[in-house]
Design an enzyme around this catalytic site. Structure first.
Site, PDB file in Angstrom:
ATOM      1  N   GLY B  54      34.720  66.255  67.154  1.00  0.00           N
ATOM      2  CA  GLY B  54      35.437  67.245  67.348  1.00  0.00           C
ATOM      3  C   GLY B  54      36.789  67.096  66.740  1.00  0.00           C
ATOM      4  O   GLY B  54      37.387  66.128  66.787  1.00  0.00           O
ATOM      5  N   SER B  55      37.667  68.267  66.309  1.00  0.00           N
ATOM      6  CA  SER B  55      38.917  68.168  66.097  1.00  0.00           C
ATOM      7  C   SER B  55      39.492  68.140  67.247  1.00  0.00           C
ATOM      8  O   SER B  55      39.017  68.607  68.668  1.00  0.00           O
ATOM      9  CB  SER B  55      39.327  69.420  65.298  1.00  0.00           C
ATOM     10  N   GLY B  56      40.883  68.120  67.479  1.00  0.00           N
ATOM     11  CA  GLY B  56      41.704  68.263  68.656  1.00  0.00           C
ATOM     12  C   GLY B  56      41.985  66.989  69.202  1.00  0.00           C
ATOM     13  O   GLY B  56      42.759  66.990  70.319  1.00  0.00           O
ATOM     14  N   HIS B  57      41.782  65.999  68.703  1.00  0.00           N
ATOM     15  CA  HIS B  57      42.002  64.342  68.961  1.00  0.00           C
ATOM     16  C   HIS B  57      42.976  63.910  68.110  1.00  0.00           C
ATOM     17  O   HIS B  57      43.044  62.417  68.268  1.00  0.00           O
ATOM     18  CB  HIS B  57      40.588  63.725  69.172  1.00  0.00           C
ATOM     19  N   ASP B 110      27.510  65.380  69.355  1.00  0.00           N
ATOM     20  CA  ASP B 110      27.984  64.205  68.143  1.00  0.00           C
ATOM     21  C   ASP B 110      26.697  63.164  67.914  1.00  0.00           C
ATOM     22  O   ASP B 110      26.411  63.155  66.767  1.00  0.00           O
ATOM     23  CB  ASP B 110      29.064  63.335  68.529  1.00  0.00           C
ATOM     24  N   HIS B 219      38.017  66.582  76.312  1.00  0.00           N
ATOM     25  CA  HIS B 219      37.892  67.934  75.785  1.00  0.00           C
ATOM     26  C   HIS B 219      38.108  68.901  77.185  1.00  0.00           C
ATOM     27  O   HIS B 219      37.375  69.782  77.251  1.00  0.00           O
ATOM     28  CB  HIS B 219      36.435  68.127  75.503  1.00  0.00           C
TER      29      HIS B 219
END
Ligand SMILES: Nc1ncnc2c1ncn2[C@@H]1O[C@H](COP(=O)(O)OP(=O)(O)O)[C@@H](O)[C@H]1O
Ligand SMILES: Nc1ncnc2c1ncn2[C@@H]1O[C@H](COP(=O)(O)OP(=O)(O)O)[C@@H](O)[C@H]1O
Ligand SMILES: [Mg+2]
Ligand SMILES: [Mg+2]
Ligand SMILES: [Mg+2]
Ligand SMILES: [Mg+2]
Lengths: 211, 331, 331, 211
Positions: B54-57, B110, B219
């Site tokens: 996911g993005s945001g990391h 994932d 998350h």
């Protein structure tokens, strides 16, 4: 009683609308113990289904669903892309090869969809996932059909079961997905996926009623 | 929502475009698949390394692309695994004769996306393998979950497999090194504030002014427990208390110590934590031979930090020391 | 206060201790003077470069110590210039035959401390000069203030004088290069949230949920004006609108573009801003030849960003390209 | 009337206590348009003055003040270290070389302190700095002494002037220091440094009264 492409289109339009209308609500449900992206993920996929609705291959109802499924798994990320994509792919495969289908074909197709979800996600009933409302709802559908109910009544009964089962997920501890990391803290709130199934079926029942 | 953003739905694509514009000579960006890759990949003498998540990391993983690290990354939306198609397309584009290694942080979404992608890739005769990273000790009962999560420790796995691949190692050797590093890496995180995904526009949870979330996920997943905010000393005790006995790390060990910021904590505080942790490890007879302080794997603008230990041996240390450079650079 | 901290009075020393423990082979830490220096300084064939300022701007300046950058830094407490004694002692310890250049961000307290230190150093026959950095265009009426402030642009001055000094240049040549870079560098910042100095324990100002502070200072000083929070596109327009006409930067110019995070903004948002700014500059015929995205000069945990432009010529570009490494590193 | 080391010690103890007691208040004043560290900076310096109080060289009142001044500029950062350090250094220098001093020496010493502050900080009266309460307060002290007032009454009058002048800084626009960047926005709040002078003198007046 038999179904055709028009019936699948009708149902899919209803589902698509519900997913798009509930983006925020589904996300909020997922935020309680998950990461809040469930509504967003589903909506980004069904948005494309909506936009390309007229362009999918309509060779037969099964082919149509298969193409929609590929769009969904191609665009939806997170857990939901593989889960919902696989489910629709299996349902589509089950209906492929004929212009019409009957109620028993739908039940068999939905059973295949459940198998697909379990193959992908390894969840059992009671793990607090969308299976916990989807599976009892399919059971109800099967019983209604065996009892000779009309499609409208059968879907209404299915929705009622899904709602009850979704509400009951509040008692469960999540054992799959992002929510499972919270352990006992997941008890007390309903599962987002299971509730989404209930909301979708309730709207579908309404739409059938009004058809 | 206090963010620099236009349309939240374009958050990830606009970030990727920025990465591409900041690295025009070395990076290729393929918008259809959220794909950021080394412009010189694939190299048929080298295993290609791919990570999606996911993005945001950020900087994980799109900004970890570069020589000695990833050949490509294909993020999903914020906190959502990429669609299987993105992963498959990415594997296809960097497919080399030596094979492609897909690195996956161990989450349900994932895992599924990468498994589907691996099936698709194998159907096209691409030589591909998948390696799961699961360094987060916060997840205690993994009987029922998909198991431990992959968090900041993934940096070390990327670094090691990236270096091994640059040496021209075969796919199975690269996998072996990655598995080894993962097996000696442990992380635990703590949040002081929640984070706000742009598309959601509101924080994922609420922490009172005097509260912290111990063992938080990246998350916004709640952690082991919520507790009163305590001093930096006590927080380091809590993190070391979870991480050290888990492997366990023992007196005489040489370790890499990482203090990773979760996005909203300034680097001054991270160095403060590092100093305390290094001292406490030394007191236990554990030698910090390599140090990492900064943001490696974040959770949007969450204030918080994680502590990672890697038990070193000569092979791992040499791989960590090997030259590498990534998108996210200072100079 | 959501911070990793023990006794707030020990915030700076504990951070410095962390820096020292993370860099045992290359860095010397002298607690009495908050002094972080290259262990191999002074080098008598090289001008020594020193910067001191208030703390709370990390990685500036303590983490900018290293080959090709600073020889030493001596921070004061959070947002307070160092005492003159610290600066004097630092100059003394890195004094080289070629001289010492003191870099000072242009604030009242810093000017006074460095002027006093320069007097003290000269009294001991140390060859020393002072260079002021003042890149912040937000300060419009500088008739009555001490003039424009030094903010993120100081990174470029440090980088250029650091590289020039490594080449063995004389003190006046190093100063000339620093003045040149400062003269073509302009910055403007914007805050989305305030910041909280550890010793104060409360935010320095309040911004409503839908407000931003345009032209904010890096010590929580209010900016040009408070405005409604707008989209990232509009924010970039605002920043470029202040910075570009100021020098002015014009069509045909080659520039370095920096998007600097103020401490609490994740790097994803910084790349998003970078992409927008690079595109808009290209539309104006200005070529972004070098790019910098990340945290260079922060204001504790403030959410916000600044945009810096440097007009390049061959000399400046070569100095920016020269090798350098600092405390704050990725690998 | 003449003063000795004991008087300087008495005054310095009072000032030290006031600075330490008002760390938070002085910081809050500075936070309105400055950066909030004024109270902290002063306190860190005077804390050391307090701790080392008995150890300073006491050759004469001037030497004593000079040593204290060096501690202050050695430890206090920000604008206040150089300003307060220079001021005390100049006052100390003015009193150096004799065991006693009279009121006129104090006024002359304070004038030197003001010159020192101006040499360092380039501020004029009206720039909204501590000078705006310090200078009128010294004027009052001088007038009181010329008029033959007792030290106690003179300091009380001085404090009253400083308070009035400090309050009046609210009308001024800051032209020096961190607050000056805010331009017109600095109007409406008092200057932190000027107010600190008033608070310090008020406490000193009280302590004289109680002596
Ligand atoms: N292993 C699984 N099998 C089936 N459904 C699952 C599984 N894990 C999670 N789910 C369902 O997915 C929903 C969450 O979807 P989503 O938010 O897209 O996933 P993520 O956890 O990746 O953010 C849950 O509410 C649950 O109903
Ligand atoms: N140039 C100057 N000359 C004299 N006093 C000044 C000057 N600039 C600021 N001051 C005083 O210093 C006070 C602020 O001190 P401090 O907070 O230590 O400074 P900084 O602005 O460096 O944080 C102001 O309230 C003002 O009274
Ligand atoms: Mg989710
Ligand atoms: Mg998710
Ligand atoms: Mg200050
Ligand atoms: Mg101040």
């Amino acid at each position: 009683m038999s179904g055709s492409l028009a019936d699948v289109e009708f149902a899919l339009r209803s589902v698509t609308r519900t997913v798009l209308d509930n983006e925020k609500y589904f996300g909020d449900l997922d935020a309680v113990v998950g990461d809040g992206d469930f509504g967003y993920s589903l909506a980004r996929g069904f948005e494309i289904v909506d936009a390309q609705f007229d362009d999918f291959d309509r060779t037969d109802p099964g082919v149509f669903l298969t193409k929609v499924a590929m769009t969904i798994s191609g665009r939806i990320g997170g857990t939901s892309g593989p889960i919902w994509g696989t489910a629709m792919l299996r349902l589509g495969s089950a209906l492929k090869g004929s212009d019409t289908f009957d109620a028993a074909d739908v039940v068999a197709g939905l059973r295949k969809a459940v198998e697909g979800i379990q193959a992908r996600g390894k969840a059992e009933l009671g793990d607090k996932t969308l299976l916990d409302s989807l599976v009892p709802a399919i059971d109800t559908l099967e019983q209604q059909i065996e009892a000779g109910a009309s499609p409208t009544n059968a879907v209404a009964a299915m929705a009622a079961t899904a709602r009850q089962a979704a509400d009951d997920t509040a008692k469960l501890q999540a054992r799959r997905g992002r929510a499972s990391y919270t352990g006992e803290r997941s008890i007390g709130s309903v599962d987002a996926g299971a509730t989404a199934i209930a909301v979708i079926l309730e709207k579908l029942a309404q739409d059938y009623q009004a058809r | 929502m206090k963010k620099f953003v236009n349309d939240p739905k374009q958050f990830v694509p606009e970030m990727l475009k920025g990465i591409a514009l900041a690295n025009p000579d070395t990076i290729t960006y393929v918008p259809e698949y959220n794909l950021i890759m080394r412009s010189d990949a694939p190299n048929n003498d080298k295993v290609s390394i791919v990570q999606g998540s996911g993005s945001g990391h950020e900087p994980a993983h799109v900004m970890a692309v570069g020589p000695g690290m990833l050949d490509a990354a294909c993020p999903g939306d914020v906190f959502a695994a990429p669609p299987a198609d993105y992963v498959f397309e990415t594997a296809k584009r960097v497919a080399s004769d030596k094979g492609v290694l897909l690195l996956v942080n161990n989450y349900t979404g994932d895992r599924m996306a990468f498994e589907m992608a691996q099936e698709l890739a194998e159907a096209e005769d691409i030589k591909v393998a998948t390696l799961f990273i699961d360094d987060d000790v916060a997840v205690q009962d993994s009987t029922w979950t998909v198991g431990r999560r992959g968090v900041a420790g993934n940096f070390f796995v990327i670094k090691a497999v990236g270096a091994k691949a640059e040496q021209g190692a075969e796919l199975d050797e690269v996998i072996a090194v990655g598995e080894k590093v993962n097996s000696v890496t442990r992380t635990m995180g703590i949040a002081l504030t929640a984070c706000t995904p742009p598309a959601k526009g509101a924080p994922l949870f609420e922490l009172a002014d005097d509260e912290m979330e111990v063992g938080v996920g990246i998350h916004g997943e709640p952690g082991r427990r919520r507790a009163k905010l305590v001093s930096a000393d006590e927080i380091v005790d809590e993190l070391l208390g979870a991480v050290v006995p888990d492997l366990p790390y023992a007196s005489g060990d040489r370790v890499a110590l990482m203090i990773n910021g979760l996005g909203g904590t300034p680097i001054s505080e991270l160095y403060l934590l590092f100093g305390i942790a290094a001292q406490k490890l030394a007191d236990q007879g554990i030698t910090v031979a390599k140090s990492y302080v900064g943001e490696y794997c974040t959770s949007l603008e969450m204030a918080g930090a994680s502590l990672t230990l890697v038990r070193l041996d000569d092979e791992i240390e040499a791989l960590l020391d090997a030259p590498a450079s990534i998108v996210n650079r200072i100079f």
